[in-house]
Design an enzyme around this catalytic site. Structure first.
Site, PDB file in Angstrom:
ATOM      1  N   ALA A 107       0.823  -1.210   0.000  1.00 29.19           N
ATOM      2  CA  ALA A 107       0.000   0.000   0.000  1.00 29.19           C
ATOM      3  C   ALA A 107       0.860   1.264   0.000  1.00 29.19           C
ATOM      4  CB  ALA A 107      -0.947   0.000   1.194  1.00 29.19           C
TER       5      ALA A 107
ATOM      6  N   ASN B 125      -6.059   3.611  10.548  1.00 35.85           N
ATOM      7  CA  ASN B 125      -5.297   2.462  11.037  1.00 35.85           C
ATOM      8  C   ASN B 125      -5.058   2.486  12.542  1.00 35.85           C
ATOM      9  OD1 ASN B 125      -3.710   4.663   9.671  1.00 35.85           O
ATOM     10  ND2 ASN B 125      -2.100   3.764  10.929  1.00 35.85           N
TER      11      ASN B 125
ATOM     12  N   GLN C 224      -6.857  -0.569   5.518  1.00 36.68           N
ATOM     13  CA  GLN C 224      -7.437  -1.197   6.708  1.00 36.68           C
ATOM     14  C   GLN C 224      -8.847  -1.713   6.468  1.00 36.68           C
ATOM     15  OE1 GLN C 224      -5.977  -2.086   9.436  1.00 36.68           O
ATOM     16  NE2 GLN C 224      -4.066  -0.944   9.243  1.00 36.68           N
TER      17      GLN C 224
ATOM     18  N   SER D 249      -3.589  -3.464   0.466  1.00 36.01           N
ATOM     19  CA  SER D 249      -2.398  -4.286   0.651  1.00 36.01           C
ATOM     20  C   SER D 249      -2.757  -5.718   1.029  1.00 36.01           C
ATOM     21  CB  SER D 249      -1.550  -3.657   1.759  1.00 36.01           C
ATOM     22  OG  SER D 249      -0.318  -4.319   1.882  1.00 36.01           O
TER      23      SER D 249
ATOM     24  N   CYS E 216       4.352   1.952  12.333  1.00 32.95           N
ATOM     25  CA  CYS E 216       5.353   2.809  11.692  1.00 32.95           C
ATOM     26  C   CYS E 216       5.800   3.914  12.632  1.00 32.95           C
ATOM     27  CB  CYS E 216       4.787   3.439  10.434  1.00 32.95           C
ATOM     28  SG  CYS E 216       3.941   2.245   9.413  1.00 32.95           S
TER      29      CYS E 216
HETATM   30  C1  LIG Z   1      -0.361  -0.731   6.621  1.00 28.41           C
HETATM   31  C2  LIG Z   1      -0.885   0.502   5.979  1.00 28.41           C
HETATM   32  C3  LIG Z   1      -0.226   1.098   4.889  1.00 28.41           C
HETATM   33  C4  LIG Z   1       1.071   0.562   4.365  1.00 28.41           C
HETATM   34  O1  LIG Z   1       0.883  -0.677   3.734  1.00 28.41           O
HETATM   35  P1  LIG Z   1       2.124  -1.568   3.282  1.00 28.41           P
HETATM   36  O2  LIG Z   1       1.520  -2.597   2.395  1.00 28.41           O
HETATM   37  O3  LIG Z   1       2.699  -2.133   4.536  1.00 28.41           O
HETATM   38  O4  LIG Z   1       3.080  -0.680   2.560  1.00 28.41           O
HETATM   39  C5  LIG Z   1      -0.791   2.220   4.323  1.00 28.41           C
HETATM   40  N1  LIG Z   1      -1.932   2.739   4.796  1.00 28.41           N
HETATM   41  C6  LIG Z   1      -2.595   2.204   5.836  1.00 28.41           C
HETATM   42  C7  LIG Z   1      -3.880   2.821   6.290  1.00 28.41           C
HETATM   43  C8  LIG Z   1      -2.093   1.074   6.459  1.00 28.41           C
HETATM   44  O5  LIG Z   1      -2.747   0.565   7.500  1.00 28.41           O
END
Ligand SMILES: *Cc1c(COP(=O)(O)O)cnc(C)c1O
Length: 392
Positions: free
Chosen positions: A74, A154, A182, A202, A329
């Site tokens: 994502a 998230n 999410q 993702s 993160c």
């Molecule tokens: C986890 C997440 C991402 C990042 O996704 P990845 O596939 O780990 O790069 C981006 N946006 C939200 C809302 C997320 O929860």
């Protein structure tokens, strides 16, 4: 038998479903062709598998198969959407509207675009984590090319009113991009009904493998074009070059299909467990459920524990329960969550938050254990906390 530690961090990532792994395996050692090899059976087999995955991923969100571009996740999808649209629509305008509670993949990309000459409006949210639709409307100008608002947050699980945002975007002929990482696979998403131009999600957040993501790019109503950010062999309609990650894409497809079948039942089951957890936490004094009055994802609970801080609670729990104070993160930092700050939580409560995110493996027994363990830990930490003893 209850097995420890209990995993309650499904917003950070999920276990790859066994059925997903089984379906992926032959694509490592047996069907290892390059999906772009047009001249032999190895390539055809890989290409067919990618097409099936595209169909499965597309039907999870109401898209057409050709509208799905596979990425590495994502984060890449958000970058491709924001940078790709900014570049291609540079002649039309340079203004993007987003919100202060977006994931870093959107926030930091917008910050970078701002340094490069784009104009960004960062919408505030209210105490429930919601943007003000009037403020959104008022922020639109002739130079606005994109509204970037996530489907669900998230950290808090707060769901944004995608359909209303899409309607406003449509009325002003502005593109609507949503980070639905999410929400996808957890609650129903229909990209057409929401009037979305682009949407990121993702695989590893919906029980698929890590390192695979998708970007939905609408082909009709609206017809969206964007500038490639990774150039090379011209794969995926020239939008995202690079040899396709066939096993990962196959896994993503299977994971999406399982989510589509089980979503309704899982949402009901997890919401019951989540509510049970919240009702128990609310029995403890000075506990607040953040975003509680909003529509929220059924499996997420973000709670603040007065007179304590996230790190000390986590230290008391982490041996037995895997959870986090917010986004993976930003975890490890002592700063209060910017999402909770934007929701106007006072600093002490923003620094005292825990995110419980339930998932496919979560059982009733686990939730009962978590309730006991968390309430006991809170009580014992408070007993030795001077702030708690001095409260009025
Ligand atoms: C986890 C997440 C991402 C990042 O996704 P990845 O596939 O780990 O790069 C981006 N946006 C939200 C809302 C997320 O929860």
């Amino acid at each position: 038998m209850l097995r420890l530690p209990i995993y309650l961090d499904h917003c950070a990532t999920t276990a790859c479903d066994e059925r997903v792994v089984v379906e992926m395996l032959p694509y490592f050692t047996q069907y290892y062709g390059n999906a772009s090899s047009r001249n032999h059976a190895f390539g055809w087999k890989a290409q067919a598998a990618v097409e099936e995955a595209q169909q499965r991923v597309a039907s999870l969100v109401g898209a057409a198969p050709g509208e799905i571009i596979f990425t590495s996740g994502a984060t890449e999808s958000c970058n491709l959407a924001l940078r790709g649209i900014s570049t291609l629509y540079a002649g039309t305008g340079n203004h993007i509207i987003t919100a202060k509670t977006e994931h870093k993949a959107v926030l930091d990309t917008c910050r970078d675009l701002e340094r490069k000459g784009m104009e960004i409006t960062w919408l505030d949210v209210d105490l429930n984590g919601q943007i003000d639709l009037q403020a959104l409307r008022a922020a639109i100008k002739p130079t606005t090319i994109l509204i970037a608002i996530m489907w669900a947050n998230n950290e808090t699980g707060v769901i944004m009113p995608a359909a209303e945002i899409g309607r406003i975007a449509g009325e002003h002929q502005v593109l609507f991009f949503s980070d639905a990482t999410q929400a996808a696979g957890k609650i129903p998403i229909d990209v057409k009904a929401a009037g979305l131009g682009v949407m990121a999600f993702s695989s590893h957040k919906l029980y698929g493998p890590k390192g695979v993501g998708a970007l939905y790019i609408s082909h009709r109503h609206p017809r969206v074009k964007l500038a490639a950010q990774i150039t090379g062999g011209g794969q995926q309609q020239n939008i995202r070059s690079g040899t396709l990650n066939v096993p990962g894409i196959v896994g993503f497809g299977r994971a999406a299909a399982i989510c589509r079948e089980t979503m309704a039942g899982e949402a009901t089951r997890l919401q019951l467990l989540r509510n049970k957890l919240e009702d128990a936490l609310l029995q403890v004094p000075d506990v607040y459920i953040n975003g509680r009055s909003s529509e929220r994802l059924p499996h997420v609970c973000n709670a603040s524990f007065g007179y304590l801080n996230s790190n000390e609670i986590l230290a008391g729990l982490n041996k037995d329960i895997a959870l986090s104070s917010g986004s993976a993160c930003t975890s490890g930092s002592l700063d209060p969550s910017y999402v909770l700050k934007a929701m106007q939580l006072p600093d002490p409560l923003a620094k005292a938050a825990l995110r419980f995110s339930l998932g496919r493996q979560t059982t009733e027994e686990e939730v009962a254990y978590v309730i006991r363990h968390v309430t006991q830990t809170i009580e014992s930490l408070r007993k030795s906390s001077p702030a708690w003893q001095l409260r009025d």
